[in-house]
Write an enzyme that holds these catalytic residues in place. Structure first.
Site, PDB file in Angstrom:
ATOM      1  N   SER A 141       0.811  -1.207   0.000  1.00 12.95           N
ATOM      2  CA  SER A 141       0.000   0.000   0.000  1.00 12.95           C
ATOM      3  C   SER A 141       0.856   1.274   0.000  1.00 12.95           C
ATOM      4  O   SER A 141       1.643   1.491  -0.905  1.00 12.95           O
ATOM      5  CB  SER A 141      -0.970  -0.038   1.184  1.00 12.95           C
ATOM      6  OG  SER A 141      -1.935   0.982   1.106  1.00 12.95           O
ATOM      7  N   ASP A 195      -2.574   6.266  -3.333  1.00 16.19           N
ATOM      8  CA  ASP A 195      -1.390   5.667  -2.731  1.00 16.19           C
ATOM      9  C   ASP A 195      -0.923   4.518  -3.625  1.00 16.19           C
ATOM     10  O   ASP A 195      -1.458   4.313  -4.711  1.00 16.19           O
ATOM     11  CB  ASP A 195      -1.652   5.216  -1.297  1.00 16.19           C
ATOM     12  CG  ASP A 195      -2.710   4.127  -1.196  1.00 16.19           C
ATOM     13  OD1 ASP A 195      -3.510   3.993  -2.144  1.00 16.19           O
ATOM     14  OD2 ASP A 195      -2.750   3.412  -0.182  1.00 16.19           O
ATOM     15  N   ASP A 202      -1.141   1.291  -3.870  1.00 13.10           N
ATOM     16  CA  ASP A 202      -2.050   0.272  -4.420  1.00 13.10           C
ATOM     17  C   ASP A 202      -3.428   0.835  -4.720  1.00 13.10           C
ATOM     18  O   ASP A 202      -4.349   0.099  -5.068  1.00 13.10           O
ATOM     19  CB  ASP A 202      -2.156  -0.929  -3.484  1.00 13.10           C
ATOM     20  CG  ASP A 202      -2.904  -0.633  -2.195  1.00 13.10           C
ATOM     21  OD1 ASP A 202      -2.959   0.544  -1.791  1.00 13.10           O
ATOM     22  OD2 ASP A 202      -3.432  -1.581  -1.581  1.00 13.10           O
ATOM     23  N   ASP A 205      -5.919   2.138  -2.971  1.00 15.03           N
ATOM     24  CA  ASP A 205      -7.132   1.849  -2.209  1.00 15.03           C
ATOM     25  C   ASP A 205      -7.568   3.057  -1.380  1.00 15.03           C
ATOM     26  O   ASP A 205      -8.563   2.989  -0.665  1.00 15.03           O
ATOM     27  CB  ASP A 205      -6.960   0.613  -1.318  1.00 15.03           C
ATOM     28  CG  ASP A 205      -5.933   0.786  -0.216  1.00 15.03           C
ATOM     29  OD1 ASP A 205      -5.178   1.788  -0.239  1.00 15.03           O
ATOM     30  OD2 ASP A 205      -5.866  -0.096   0.662  1.00 15.03           O
TER      31      ASP A 205
END
Length: 448
Positions: A104, A241, A243, A245
């Site tokens: 992440s 960010d 990833d 999410d």
């Protein structure tokens, strides 16, 4: 040793904490546990595997694929795609298991493995514990035609982007946006989705090379995005960010619009269109009091949970609610996604701007963000934070002093001997004074 699985899968320093051997063992154990739980019953099991662009994701992907295929699972490699894309594709393709390799917003040297159950939902804690318990056990290996096959899925990008476009309630023609992709997993999908919906898109930090993910960019480093928005005279900026999410935003003046403000904007949009079920939004105890006050004024109920998007999602499922999120920018729109999706959040935010013709700063003005001060008190007995009489008396006195104009929250850390003291007040000076005064009481009364 503590539990291997954290709140968001297994994470650590790649090739030290999170090794190829560990990734392979986890994947084999996951296949066994899910198989014995009946997830594969009556058919040949299938899994989808995606990753963010970290260099370590290449060898970890190979290990995960090898583990699953050796256990008899057919594997479809999705390549570099956001976490919410892998979740969506797990559900839309009917896969029995989804796996995402990402840490992440963490720095590039870290990585992580997240397993998703059928439908693209997070595994229950019980299943995760069972996977951990079954690692490194002896097992009967399939042979011949029973071993899993490995294929590259070339349709994932188009399927996910088309899903984002279909989710938008209206087009964005005339909206100029800068999008900071954090040199991460959404560097291609996010700009493409916004362009298809009519926005003029300027990309920033959208050239991943395996080493630059989250490096001075993305939702944890907004300075570059703020400069780009002002320099290009854009209507707004979007920060994802690594990833993708989570989503934060900046307005045309470069001012931050955080997750609470985004949640307020989307709550009002959904309420106005009749899509906010139960006229309720789910947030966490760390959401700014200004958000709660704004929702009360608009006659929208706020259900608050512990910190963590998993708790937000649990409350949404239990209450049948359609919108929830965190100040950090994790926003869940359950009509369209099973997890936080930063690009989907951006889609809905741009849709509201285009539909109303209002500037983001005006929409964000639906709530007034109260000054919030957070003090971490280290090396204390966090277990007594809720019971120590001296601490509780100090909290009560501070709460009475603030009245309806602020609040106090003591939150023990889940992993460290630390208590977080959070105070909100009408002025920064008042919040700072009360927070540090309480922190002194906690440090003295709960000293180890």
């Amino acid at each position: 040793m503590g539990r291997l699985f954290g709140t968001d899968g297994v994470r650590g320093l790649a090739n030290v904490d999170l090794t190829a051997e560990l990734a392979l063992d986890l994947s084999v154990a996951a296949a066994h546990v899910l198989g014995e739980a009946g997830a594969f019953e009556g058919h040949r099991p299938r899994a989808v595997v995606g990753r963010d662009p970290r260099a370590s994701g290449e060898f970890l992907e190979a290990a995960v694929v090898a583990g699953l295929a050796s256990a008899g699972v057919d594997v479809f490699r999705l390549g570099v795609l956001p976490t919410p894309a892998v979740a969506y594709l797990t559900g839309s393709t009917g896969a029995d298991l989804g796996v995402m390799l990402s840490a992440s917003h963490n720095p590039m040297p870290d990585n992580g493995i997240k397993f998703l159950a059928r439908g693209g939902i997070k595994l229950d804690d019980v299943i995760e514990d069972a996977i951990e318990a079954r690692m490194n056990e002896a097992w009967q290996r399939p042979t011949g035609a029973a071993v899993g096959r490995v294929l590259d899925d070339g349709q994932g990008f188009e399927t996910y982007v088309s899903h984002l476009v279909r989710s938008a309630p209206n087009r964005f023609d005339g909206v100029k946006v800068v999008i900071d992709c954090a040199n991460g997993a959404a560097s291609e999908t996010a700009p493409e989705a916004l362009r298809r919906l009519g926005a003029e898109v300027i990309t920033y930090a959208a050239a991943p090379d395996g080493l630059n993910i989250n490096l001075n960019c993305g939702s944890t480093h907004l300075e570059g995005l703020q400069r780009e928005v002002i320099g290009h005279r854009a209507d707004l900026g979007i920060a994802l960010d690594g990833d993708a999410d989570r989503c934060l935003a900046v307005d045309a003046n470069g001012e931050l619009v955080d997750g609470d403000q985004i949640l307020a904007i989307l709550a009002l949009a959904m309420r106005d269109s009749g899509r906010l079920s139960n006229d309720t939004v789910v947030a966490t105890v760390m959401s700014n009091l200004g958000f709660v006050q704004a929702m009360v004024r608009e006659q929208i109920a706020v259900e608050q949970t512990k910190v963590g998007d998993r708790y937000v999602l649990e409350a949404m499922k239990a209450g049948g609610h359609k919108l929830g999120g965190e100040q950090s920018g994790h926003v869940i729109l359950s009509d369209h996604a099973t997890t936080g999706d930063g690009t989907l959040t951006a889609v809905m935010l741009l849709a509201r701007i285009a539909q109303t013709g209002k500037a983001l700063s005006d929409l964000a003005g639906a709530m007034t963000r109260l000054p919030q001060v957070l003090v971490n008190v280290k090396n204390v007995d966090k277990s007594r934070a809720g019971t120590d009489q001296t601490v509780q008396t100090a909290v009560a006195e501070a709460t009475n002093r603030l009245g309806d104009t602020g609040r106090v929250l003591l939150r023990p850390s889940g992993t460290e001997p630390l208590v977080r003291v959070m105070v909100e007040a009408e002025s920064s000076d008042t919040a700072d004074e009360i927070a540090h005064s309480l922190a002194d009481v906690v440090a003295t009364s709960l000293k180890l």
